[in-house]
Design a protein around this motif. Sequence first.
Motif, PDB file in Angstrom:
ATOM      1  N   LYS A   1     -11.010  12.409  16.408  1.00  9.07           N
ATOM      2  CA  LYS A   1     -11.298  11.912  15.060  1.00  9.07           C
ATOM      3  C   LYS A   1     -11.462  13.115  14.133  1.00  9.07           C
ATOM      4  CE  LYS A   1     -14.745   9.252  12.577  1.00  9.07           C
ATOM      5  NZ  LYS A   1     -14.568   7.864  12.233  1.00  9.07           N
ATOM      6  N   THR A   2     -10.646  13.168  13.094  1.00  8.13           N
ATOM      7  CA  THR A   2     -10.762  14.252  12.104  1.00  8.13           C
ATOM      8  C   THR A   2     -10.747  13.643  10.710  1.00  8.13           C
ATOM      9  OG1 THR A   2      -8.412  14.619  11.676  1.00  8.13           O
ATOM     10  CG2 THR A   2      -9.311  15.660  13.643  1.00  8.13           C
ATOM     11  N   GLY A   3     -10.738  14.481   9.690  1.00  7.88           N
ATOM     12  CA  GLY A   3     -10.682  13.997   8.305  1.00  7.88           C
ATOM     13  C   GLY A   3      -9.418  13.216   8.009  1.00  7.88           C
ATOM     14  N   ILE A   4      -8.385  13.391   8.844  1.00  6.83           N
ATOM     15  CA  ILE A   4      -7.104  12.705   8.610  1.00  6.83           C
ATOM     16  C   ILE A   4      -7.122  11.266   9.134  1.00  6.83           C
ATOM     17  CG2 ILE A   4      -4.621  12.757   9.158  1.00  6.83           C
ATOM     18  CD1 ILE A   4      -4.880  15.816   9.318  1.00  6.83           C
ATOM     19  N   GLY A   5      -7.793  11.069  10.257  1.00  5.17           N
ATOM     20  CA  GLY A   5      -7.820   9.733  10.852  1.00  5.17           C
ATOM     21  C   GLY A   5      -8.324   9.810  12.279  1.00  5.17           C
TER      22      GLY A   5
ATOM     23  N   PHE B   1       0.873  -1.180   0.000  1.00  3.33           N
ATOM     24  CA  PHE B   1       0.000   0.000   0.000  1.00  3.33           C
ATOM     25  C   PHE B   1       0.905   1.224   0.000  1.00  3.33           C
ATOM     26  CE2 PHE B   1       0.567  -1.263   4.473  1.00  3.33           C
ATOM     27  CZ  PHE B   1       0.979  -0.078   5.065  1.00  3.33           C
ATOM     28  N   VAL B   2       0.281   2.386  -0.238  1.00  3.15           N
ATOM     29  CA  VAL B   2       1.025   3.645  -0.222  1.00  3.15           C
ATOM     30  C   VAL B   2       0.412   4.517   0.857  1.00  3.15           C
ATOM     31  CG1 VAL B   2       1.572   5.731  -1.541  1.00  3.15           C
ATOM     32  CG2 VAL B   2       1.641   3.491  -2.655  1.00  3.15           C
ATOM     33  N   VAL B   3       1.264   5.216   1.614  1.00  5.69           N
ATOM     34  CA  VAL B   3       0.740   6.027   2.708  1.00  5.69           C
ATOM     35  C   VAL B   3       1.429   7.385   2.710  1.00  5.69           C
ATOM     36  CG1 VAL B   3       2.364   5.008   4.375  1.00  5.69           C
ATOM     37  CG2 VAL B   3       0.236   6.010   5.191  1.00  5.69           C
ATOM     38  N   ASN B   4       0.671   8.431   3.050  1.00  5.21           N
ATOM     39  CA  ASN B   4       1.222   9.788   3.085  1.00  5.21           C
ATOM     40  C   ASN B   4       2.499   9.838   3.928  1.00  5.21           C
ATOM     41  OD1 ASN B   4       1.359  12.560   4.658  1.00  5.21           O
ATOM     42  ND2 ASN B   4       0.410  12.963   2.678  1.00  5.21           N
ATOM     43  N   ALA B   5       3.575  10.324   3.324  1.00  2.13           N
ATOM     44  CA  ALA B   5       4.895  10.238   3.953  1.00  2.13           C
ATOM     45  C   ALA B   5       4.982  11.048   5.251  1.00  2.13           C
ATOM     46  CB  ALA B   5       5.968  10.712   2.979  1.00  2.13           C
TER      47      ALA B   5
ATOM     48  N   ILE C   1      -5.623   5.511  10.076  1.00  2.00           N
ATOM     49  CA  ILE C   1      -5.535   6.478   8.976  1.00  2.00           C
ATOM     50  C   ILE C   1      -5.777   5.760   7.637  1.00  2.00           C
ATOM     51  CG2 ILE C   1      -3.962   8.065  10.161  1.00  2.00           C
ATOM     52  CD1 ILE C   1      -1.654   6.852   8.512  1.00  2.00           C
ATOM     53  N   SER C   2      -5.999   6.560   6.589  1.00  2.00           N
ATOM     54  CA  SER C   2      -6.272   5.985   5.274  1.00  2.00           C
ATOM     55  C   SER C   2      -4.989   5.779   4.489  1.00  2.00           C
ATOM     56  CB  SER C   2      -7.164   6.915   4.457  1.00  2.00           C
ATOM     57  OG  SER C   2      -8.317   7.215   5.181  1.00  2.00           O
ATOM     58  N   ALA C   3      -4.933   4.714   3.717  1.00  2.55           N
ATOM     59  CA  ALA C   3      -3.810   4.485   2.806  1.00  2.55           C
ATOM     60  C   ALA C   3      -4.320   4.602   1.372  1.00  2.55           C
ATOM     61  CB  ALA C   3      -3.216   3.115   3.050  1.00  2.55           C
ATOM     62  N   MET C   4      -3.410   4.508   0.418  1.00  3.19           N
ATOM     63  CA  MET C   4      -3.777   4.517  -0.992  1.00  3.19           C
ATOM     64  C   MET C   4      -3.354   3.178  -1.580  1.00  3.19           C
ATOM     65  SD  MET C   4      -2.263   8.243  -2.036  1.00  3.19           S
ATOM     66  CE  MET C   4      -1.131   8.438  -0.666  1.00  3.19           C
ATOM     67  N   SER C   5      -3.971   2.834  -2.703  1.00  3.17           N
ATOM     68  CA  SER C   5      -3.569   1.632  -3.412  1.00  3.17           C
ATOM     69  C   SER C   5      -2.186   1.843  -4.023  1.00  3.17           C
ATOM     70  CB  SER C   5      -4.596   1.351  -4.506  1.00  3.17           C
ATOM     71  OG  SER C   5      -3.979   0.644  -5.549  1.00  3.17           O
ATOM     72  N   ALA C   6      -1.401   0.773  -4.104  1.00  2.00           N
ATOM     73  CA  ALA C   6      -0.060   0.878  -4.685  1.00  2.00           C
ATOM     74  C   ALA C   6      -0.080   0.685  -6.194  1.00  2.00           C
ATOM     75  CB  ALA C   6       0.865  -0.145  -4.032  1.00  2.00           C
ATOM     76  N   GLU C   7      -1.287   0.509  -6.761  1.00  2.00           N
ATOM     77  CA  GLU C   7      -1.388   0.248  -8.210  1.00  2.00           C
ATOM     78  C   GLU C   7      -0.816   1.366  -9.060  1.00  2.00           C
ATOM     79  OE1 GLU C   7      -5.339  -0.809  -9.484  1.00  2.00           O
ATOM     80  OE2 GLU C   7      -5.390  -2.389  -7.943  1.00  2.00           O
TER      81      GLU C   7
ATOM     82  N   MET D   1     -10.756  -1.765   2.947  1.00  2.00           N
ATOM     83  CA  MET D   1     -10.991  -0.372   2.542  1.00  2.00           C
ATOM     84  C   MET D   1      -9.681   0.432   2.546  1.00  2.00           C
ATOM     85  SD  MET D   1     -14.242  -0.097   2.088  1.00  2.00           S
ATOM     86  CE  MET D   1     -14.628   1.656   2.267  1.00  2.00           C
ATOM     87  N   LEU D   2      -8.558  -0.258   2.778  1.00  2.00           N
ATOM     88  CA  LEU D   2      -7.235   0.363   2.851  1.00  2.00           C
ATOM     89  C   LEU D   2      -7.096   1.339   4.022  1.00  2.00           C
ATOM     90  CD1 LEU D   2      -6.001   0.847  -0.813  1.00  2.00           C
ATOM     91  CD2 LEU D   2      -4.913  -0.456   0.999  1.00  2.00           C
ATOM     92  N   ASN D   3      -7.818   1.065   5.104  1.00  2.00           N
ATOM     93  CA  ASN D   3      -7.538   1.783   6.349  1.00  2.00           C
ATOM     94  C   ASN D   3      -6.412   1.043   7.064  1.00  2.00           C
ATOM     95  OD1 ASN D   3      -9.669   3.763   6.241  1.00  2.00           O
ATOM     96  ND2 ASN D   3     -11.063   2.021   6.524  1.00  2.00           N
ATOM     97  N   ILE D   4      -5.440   1.810   7.594  1.00  2.00           N
ATOM     98  CA  ILE D   4      -4.372   1.165   8.364  1.00  2.00           C
ATOM     99  C   ILE D   4      -4.594   1.474   9.832  1.00  2.00           C
ATOM    100  CG2 ILE D   4      -1.879   0.725   8.474  1.00  2.00           C
ATOM    101  CD1 ILE D   4      -1.567   2.942   6.427  1.00  2.00           C
ATOM    102  N   ARG D   5      -4.540   0.442  10.623  1.00  2.00           N
ATOM    103  CA  ARG D   5      -4.599   0.615  12.068  1.00  2.00           C
ATOM    104  C   ARG D   5      -3.170   0.420  12.574  1.00  2.00           C
ATOM    105  NH1 ARG D   5      -9.235  -0.833  14.932  1.00  2.00           N
ATOM    106  NH2 ARG D   5      -9.733  -2.393  13.363  1.00  2.00           N
ATOM    107  N   ILE D   6      -2.671   1.445  13.302  1.00  2.00           N
ATOM    108  CA  ILE D   6      -1.307   1.383  13.829  1.00  2.00           C
ATOM    109  C   ILE D   6      -1.425   1.309  15.343  1.00  2.00           C
ATOM    110  CG2 ILE D   6       0.931   2.597  13.951  1.00  2.00           C
ATOM    111  CD1 ILE D   6      -0.125   4.201  11.442  1.00  2.00           C
ATOM    112  N   THR D   7      -0.945   0.208  15.929  1.00  2.00           N
ATOM    113  CA  THR D   7      -1.151   0.062  17.369  1.00  2.00           C
ATOM    114  C   THR D   7       0.135  -0.242  18.118  1.00  2.00           C
ATOM    115  OG1 THR D   7      -1.814  -2.214  16.896  1.00  2.00           O
ATOM    116  CG2 THR D   7      -3.563  -0.674  17.371  1.00  2.00           C
TER     117      THR D   7
END
Lengths: 368, 368
Positions: free
Chosen positions: B296-300, A67-71, A107-113, A93-99
């Motif tokens: 919770k915001t538009g970012i995550g 996946f691609v994620v905002n740097a 946060i949301s990720a993007m497709s790597a396509e 849905m390409l949501n990433i959970r970081i725990t």
Amino acid sequence: MKFSCKKEDICAAIGNVSKAVSVKSTITALEGIRIKLSYTVLELTGYDLELGIRSTIEAVSEDCGEFVVNARLFSEITRKMSDEILTFETDEMLNIRITGAVTEYCISAMSAEEYPDLPEVSDEHRFLVPQDQLKSMINQTAHAVSLNENKPVMTGALFDITEDGNFNMVTSDGYRLALRTEHIDTAEVHRFVVPARTLSEVSRLLKEDAKAPCGIYNNFKHIVFELGEITVFSRLLEGDFHNYRASIPPDKRTEVIVRTRELVNCLERCALLINEKNKAPVRCVFENGTVKVSCKTGIGSISDTIPVDLSGDAVTIGFNNKFMLDALRASECDKLRIHLSGGNRVVKIIPPEGDSFVFLVMPVDLKY
Amino acid sequence: MKFSCKKEDICAAIGNVSKAVSVKSTITALEGIRIKLSYTVLELTGYDLELGIRSTIEAVSEDCGEFVVNARLFSEITRKMSDEILTFETDEMLNIRITGAVTEYCISAMSAEEYPDLPEVSDEHRFLVPQDQLKSMINQTAHAVSLNENKPVMTGALFDITEDGNFNMVTSDGYRLALRTEHIDTAEVHRFVVPARTLSEVSRLLKEDAKAPCGIYNNFKHIVFELGEITVFSRLLEGDFHNYRASIPPDKRTEVIVRTRELVNCLERCALLINEKNKAPVRCVFENGTVKVSCKTGIGSISDTIPVDLSGDAVTIGFNNKFMLDALRASECDKLRIHLSGGNRVVKIIPPEGDSFVFLVMPVDLKY
């Protein structure tokens, strides 16, 4: 897709690849880092189509995927987590959970396509340079790179590997030139020009004290630098690089040995009187064991004297203060030899011993 | 006019007074530092008509006189000179020659005729505050200063010295309030408002470890801070300051004791998801020995939990993350007491012991 890794490892990798991420691009994916998982190998990539940096770390996982994620956001979040081990989990849905232990980000990720592939370069003609040596070569030539985009090839550094195994790195903007030479173990001849920005990022990634070699190979369009787990890909610059050998004067009429720090301090004092509106060359009179430095602009005037070892003719010469300062600062030597052939001939700066570098600075006409 | 002084002394004095020099002014002299010589006393002044800083150093001279010199250039030149003793000499054309052992600068000065006098303030009603205490008072209240120029009086800090010898420093922007109290040795009542910029410069000049007193006096239009060889003059702000006593809640329904660093770390993690475009309050649920923090915001989204000591009712409350962070960071305490009176009542933050400060933060409606 789920994986865990050390916070320290992923933060370092993000830091390393971030410099190749586009700040703004029509391809949104290029504003992110590509994360590619193959079981226990996690590969992070930043790539803006000119420069690509890839870093590999260990992960704990039984999955594959990407996946691609905002740097910027990904970098800040991983750094702020307080745990040593971080777990990452994506849903359909390409949501990433970081725990971590108690903190949980989503946060949301993007497709790597949409993410472009790095160039493919065969490592057939590969040569090795110790990391500390390569770093020093880049740092010593960076100052003379041309900023003029009209001749793009001069905005990079020439890598000129000759038959005798000399690796020459050369930069020039037409008013000055920097040449740094090292002997390397190769029988092949290479000649290509690497963008200055690539070299500045490679220098950042190189360790000053690492004798470990950096592997370098190219396919005439792209170059690859291998630095352990980090690999840097870059486009090469096309065009005819300045014929640098012809511009280095073979002899001199005056040789000056100067303590670098003293001359730097003196020229820094001159610099206070020079700006965009108030330009003037610095006037240097080399004679009788001293150099008398003076400068006069609309702001004021300065005169200063420092002792030098001088042999040969007395010389009065003017030059661009910034160009001389840049060269002196890049020298990495306590003392320097300055070769002069008269007031209208190029100034040659070399180490006190040996010939690991040559810096040239063109003289400027003195009106008084 | 000719004088010599220690490089170290004049550089320090230039650094101290430079912050009161106008960056751009219709009166060109205000972009400079006034240098006033009376034999062995050299007085440097920066003054932009709002704030004035004067510093005095020793000089060797048999002259008197004054001139004004560009602050930036003068500062850079004196710093770059390599000698311990510097000599300054002006001619009738107001050129200044600055010399060390071999370096000689020559720059233009301006006449001091156009330079305005600092305000005259009688020191009749003077009181003293230890320097370290005053610095801490300023630093603890700076965060709650209003940035809204529509009500200028709130862009400063109220100095409220009451009959019982309490020195209260108060700032408020309507959404939060900071009050810091110290007992001082005075029987007089004072009440005036000092611009935040003045206080930030005074704080910079105050030494953290200096018990030496700072003398403070005013004439209702101007205030003077005496810090050894440095004197700061400033205009006061006019208008009615917010009645701060009425806004401090006298009781609480819930008391929470929290480790400051843990809550700061947690709110800094929330801050990554909040920006100009993506705003949301931070939601805190205080119950059963923990505070559950989420946002919770538009970012995550984020959720986090930290342990606290809690007595009284459980409370769910929302607040502006930055306001709470500012208050926690200004507390200078490892632990803090938080007093709550319900989800729609102001949050009161006080030290674990004593009452040296009170920070108030208004709650924000939670939409979910």
